[in-house]
Structure formats: C-alpha cells, structure tokens
Design a protein around this motif. Structure first.
Motif, short mmCIF file in Angstrom:
data_model
loop_
_atom_site.label_atom_id
_atom_site.label_comp_id
_atom_site.label_asym_id
_atom_site.label_seq_id
_atom_site.Cartn_x
_atom_site.Cartn_y
_atom_site.Cartn_z
N GLY A 239 52.96 21.29 -26.91
CA GLY A 239 51.96 22.31 -26.65
C GLY A 239 51.50 23.05 -27.89
O GLY A 239 50.80 24.05 -27.79
N VAL B 82 49.97 19.93 -21.88
CA VAL B 82 51.32 20.50 -21.72
C VAL B 82 51.25 21.79 -20.92
O VAL B 82 52.08 22.05 -20.06
N VAL C 214 54.79 17.21 -19.04
CA VAL C 214 55.49 17.16 -20.32
C VAL C 214 56.08 15.77 -20.53
O VAL C 214 56.64 15.18 -19.61
N LEU C 215 55.93 15.28 -21.74
CA LEU C 215 56.38 13.93 -22.07
C LEU C 215 57.65 13.95 -22.91
O LEU C 215 57.76 14.72 -23.85
N HIS D 103 50.15 7.69 -23.11
CA HIS D 103 49.40 8.43 -24.13
C HIS D 103 48.06 8.91 -23.58
O HIS D 103 47.58 9.98 -23.95
N VAL E 260 47.11 12.10 -25.83
CA VAL E 260 47.30 11.70 -27.22
C VAL E 260 46.16 10.80 -27.68
O VAL E 260 45.72 10.87 -28.82
N ALA F 235 46.21 17.04 -26.19
CA ALA F 235 47.63 17.01 -25.85
C ALA F 235 48.19 18.40 -25.60
O ALA F 235 48.90 18.63 -24.62
N HIS F 236 47.87 19.34 -26.48
CA HIS F 236 48.49 20.66 -26.33
C HIS F 236 47.98 21.42 -25.10
O HIS F 236 48.65 22.31 -24.59
N THR G 214 48.83 11.97 -21.36
CA THR G 214 49.24 13.17 -22.08
C THR G 214 48.22 13.62 -23.14
O THR G 214 48.46 14.56 -23.87
N SER H 141 52.47 18.43 -31.01
CA SER H 141 51.34 18.65 -30.11
C SER H 141 51.75 18.36 -28.66
O SER H 141 51.26 18.98 -27.74
#
Lengths: 293, 234
Positions: free
Chosen positions: A182, B73, B78-79, B45, B50, B69-70, B48, A179
C-alpha cells in the motif's frame, strides 16, 4: 598541524556528506544516478541569498528558506525530468539529469550573470575560534559540523522510527513489494527528493557563507565529488556515504596541508579515489554486490 | 466478493492470459492451479494492480481494473507475493509494521494485530529484531504471510507459498493457511503443488496456456482423470 588539518577535513567532510546523503538515498529508492543534484545545491545557496537580500530574512530563516526552495526544486526535477522516463534505460534518465543541470546553470547565468558574488551580510561574521594556540577553526566550519551531525541524527531517527522513513527503506529494498503493502511509491520518491535536496541546499548555503562567494556553476564540482563519495561508500548505503564523505574531506585537507605544489589540483583527488575504488572494489566500502547498469 | 470476467493480459505481442473468468465468494478458499508459465502469477499481478490488464475485475461491486497496486491494497485485497519478497534489511517487526502501512489502525490496534501474527507464527516472535534477509526460506514465508495479515485483508491472495521450501516446511505453512481459513478469511491460493492446494481449498480452477481449462469443487477435481494425470502424478 595534523590536528588542524584533520579538523578542517572533518568540516569539509560534513559538507560532502550533506550533499551526498541525498544522492545515495535517491539511488536507493530509484536506482537512479541523479546528476542534477549539484544544481540543487546552487539553488539552495542562491535562495538563501535572495531570502536575506530581498525578503529581509535573518541568517537561520534564510537557510531554512533555501532548503525548502531547493527541496521543491528537487521534487520538480524528479517529476519533470525523471518520472516520465521511468522504466527506460538508466542512461536515458542520466542524460536527462545532466540536461536539467545544464539548463538550470544557464538559467542562473542569465539571471545572475556568471560572476561570483559575495554572500550578503547578516551580522554573522566568519571568524576563527582558537581551540589551542596552534589549532583554530572558523565558526562557520564549526556550524557545518554541528548542523551536519544534528541533520544526520534527525535523518536516522526519521528513517528508523517514522512510517514514511521505514517506507523509504522498504522502497529501496523492494519497490514492488512496498507498493503491494500500500505504499504510494511516487509519494515516497518525492519525499526522498525533498529531503535529499534540502540537505544539499544546507551544504550549499553554508559553503557560500563560509567562502563568501556564490556563482551559478558553484554546484558542479561539489556535485561530482558527492558522486565520488557515494561510490566510495557504496551506492545506496548511508553509513558508507558518511564514512566516504569524511575520508574525502580529510584526504583533501591533508593533501592541501602537506602536499603543496602537487602536480594535480586538490579537486582531482576525489576522482583519483573514484578511479581507484572502481578498479579495486567497485561495490564501494559498504556496498552490496554491484548491479550491472 | 471477487468477480473476474474476460480478463486478458499481454506482454507486448504475447498474450499471457486469455479471457479468463473466475469468482471468489466471501468466506471460501479458491485455488488456481497450473504448471509453470500457465499464467497464474500474471493473473495475480493483474488483480493486484501490478500490471495493466483488459477486462473486468470487480470486487464487492467496484471495478478494480485501472487502479494501481497501492490503491488496491486499501480496498482490502492483499498479496503474499511469489518468492516471499520480504524486506531483507528490515527486521521482523519492521516488516510487519510495513504490512500495516495502508491501514488506518492506531498503534495500540497495530500492536494487537502484531501479537496475533506472533501467536500464529511463534517462530517470528523469537526473531523480532532479526533482519528478514538472514532468515530461512520457511521463516521468510511465515513473515510474508504475517506481513500481509497485518493489513487486515478481506481477501488474501497467496502466490506459490510452497515455492522453494522443503516438504516439511510446506506442510507447516499449509497448516497455518488452514488455521487462517478456519478464522473465516477469504483466500485465493495460487499453487503449482496441486495436491497441497486441493487439500485446503473449497473450489479450484485449472489454468493452462493462459486459459481456464477446468473449474469445480475440490472433491470432484480430485477424482477427475485430467487433474490426476496432469497435477497429482497418479
């Protein structure tokens, strides 16, 4: 005799593989034991029947129709029975799956009655093909082997070379990391359920055609056996599931040929294997270290 | 670029991060240092997506709090996660391929990006078809950074890139981070290894018990007694 039983066993094995591969993929992405998978197999067989009887489909279109309907049913089961429970104790989702299975079976009994019915005529007769004078195979079993092989090759190509396929692998290996790249995990889970359910439906429709019989509880024993196959092969391992399916198919077929008048039913063999594997190698043939549930 | 205000995160009744505010300007490298359990990873977290958080995380004017999270991004943050978390049963190329998952690059552009990562980490180029799980910790860290770079981030967050690595490997990794910095990438670097972190960053924040206890330019921080005593062991 031996070659004949092996051949039957391989055909039976492919049926189990088609059912079990969905289970193992679903376990892979969600670490979930999907106990409603057997009814999805039933949904596939009945949808194919409805396609032929009421929608004037030919055999192949009806099978594809059954796969799509079952695929959608699988996605709905995940959406309604599993997703709201994500993050709870695994036993909770397991019970939810069992509940869905009982619900769908009862629904089918209410609609179609619990009596077995024949698979509708399509002009595709089940007839034996003689390979040598002593070895023969019904054409329906030959189709299962061919279709099963084609599906496995397509599945391999999909998982290896498409973006979604690699994402399914990534989610199985590390959901959070996926996740963070992305990947929409819910989307991946839905696609996994769709594919697994469609493959189970394929098996259901072919078995209904081969045995010329459909009934609402037809999926419960194959569903449980698919579990045995997945545990035998190692949870989450597709190669393991393929080997496990073939082993179960061949062992069942051989026992039918050689051990007539057994104390236990042929259907019990899968569960004997299950108990043995849990005692001797709980991670299965190809499994990783067992995680405690 | 990134502006965090009054951010709080709770796990049940325990508040792990309390009202922290933090800023990262475009082009700079900011480090967040603190000991184990200070709330560094929790903060990351929250940024991002999470874990859910209260407060405000604004990124180029857009509120990120509440996104998953997605989605974050896709905004360009980006982590590189703590503990690397490469996909163990995918090979190096497939891991990098996954890094580009969210971007809308064509395959030509993606291959070009992969080539860039291979230039930055020649070790990865030698191991294109090796399964990530069979590589050493340092190689996995390189892969994790490479994978994140494949997404063409505008803000790269590194969570404890030195964790569990031998000093010589840590030095390698930080040399690469310095190289990425020279290319102008904005970074937020989370570290326990304050010495290393302060050597690459422009500014630093100190986190203790879920609260920011100091923030300044690194030159000033290196001289401060509190930092020396707590983090640099002098």
């Amino acid at each position: 005799m031996l070659a004949q039983q092996l051949l039957n066993g391989i055909a039976l094995g492919f049926t189990y593989i088609l059912i079990a591969v969905g289970l193992t993929m679903i376990y892979g992405v969600l670490k979930l034991l999907h106990f409603a998978h057997g009814v999805i197999y039933t949904v596939g067989a009945f949808s194919a029947m409805i396609g032929i009887l009421y929608l004037n489909m030919n055999f192949i279109v009806a099978i594809l129709f059954g796969m799509i309907i079952a695929g959608i049913a699988g996605v709905l089961v995940e959406r309604l029975a599993y997703r709201p429970l994500r993050g709870t104790h695994p036993i909770t989702t397991l019970i939810s799956g069992v509940g869905i299975a009982i619900f769908v079976e009862s629904l089918f009994q209410a609609i179609f009655t619990s009596d077995p019915r024949g698979f509708p005529a399509t002009g595709m007769k089940v007839e034996p093909i003689h390979i040598t004078s002593s070895i023969s195979l019904t054409n329906s079993k030959l189709y299962i082997i061919i279709v099963g092989l084609v599906c496995l090759l397509l599945l391999y190509a999909f998982l290896k070379w498409t973006k979604m396929g690699v994402a399914i692998q990534a989610v199985s290996q590390d959901m959070r990391a996926a996740s963070l790249m992305g990947v929409n995990v819910n989307q991946v889970v839905a696609v996994t359920f769709f594919i697994g359910s469609a493959l189970a439906a394929l098996a259901g429709a072919f078995v209904a055609y081969d045995f010329n019989s459909l009934f609402p509880t037809m999926g419960s024993i194959p569903g449980l056996k698919a579990f045995c196959v997945v545990v035998l092969g190692g949870l989450g391992s597709i190669p393991g599931t393929i080997i496990g399916g073939l082993i179960l198919g061949i062992v069942e077929s051989l026992s039918e040929g050689y051990l007539t008048g057994m104390v236990i039913d042929k259907d019990a063999i899968a569960f004997v294997i299950l108990i043995l594997i849990l005692l001797l190698k709980p991670s299965g043939l190809f499994g990783k270290q067992v995680e405690k549930v | 670029m990134l502006e965090i205000e009054q951010l709080s995160v709770s796990y049940g009744r325990i508040q792990a991060v309390r009202n922290i505010s933090l800023k990262v300007e475009s082009g700079e490298v900011v480090t967040l240092i603190g000991s184990n359990g200070a709330g560094k990873t929790t903060t990351v977290h929250a940024i991002t997506g999470v874990i859910p958080a209260q407060g405000s995380i604004r990124y180029e004017g857009k509120e990120l709090c509440g996104l998953s999270a997605h989605q974050i991004v896709r905004e360009g943050i980006v982590l590189v996660p703590e503990g690397r978390r490469v996909f163990p049963r995918l090979n190096v190329e497939e891991n990098l391929y996954m890094g580009a998952y969210a971007s809308k690059m064509g395959s030509a552009e993606r291959d070009q990006e992969m080539e860039r990562v291979f230039q930055l980490f020649p070790r990865l180029a030698e191991r294109k078809t090796q399964l990530a799980g069979t590589m050493s910790g340092g190689e996995q860290q390189m892969l994790a950074i490479g994978r994140a770079l494949m997404a063409k981030p505008k803000l790269l967050i590194l969570d404890e890139p030195s964790m569990g690595l031998a000093p010589i490997v840590v030095k390698d990794i930080f040399d690469t981070i310095r190289q990425i910095k020279q290319e102008g990438l904005t970074m937020l670097l989370i570290e326990q290894n304050a010495m290393m972190a302060l050597s690459v960053a422009d500014r630093g924040y100190g986190l203790e018990h879920g609260e920011i206890v100091f923030s300044d330019h690194v030159e000033n921080l290196r001289d401060q007694d509190v930092v020396k005593k707590a983090y640099l062991g002098k």
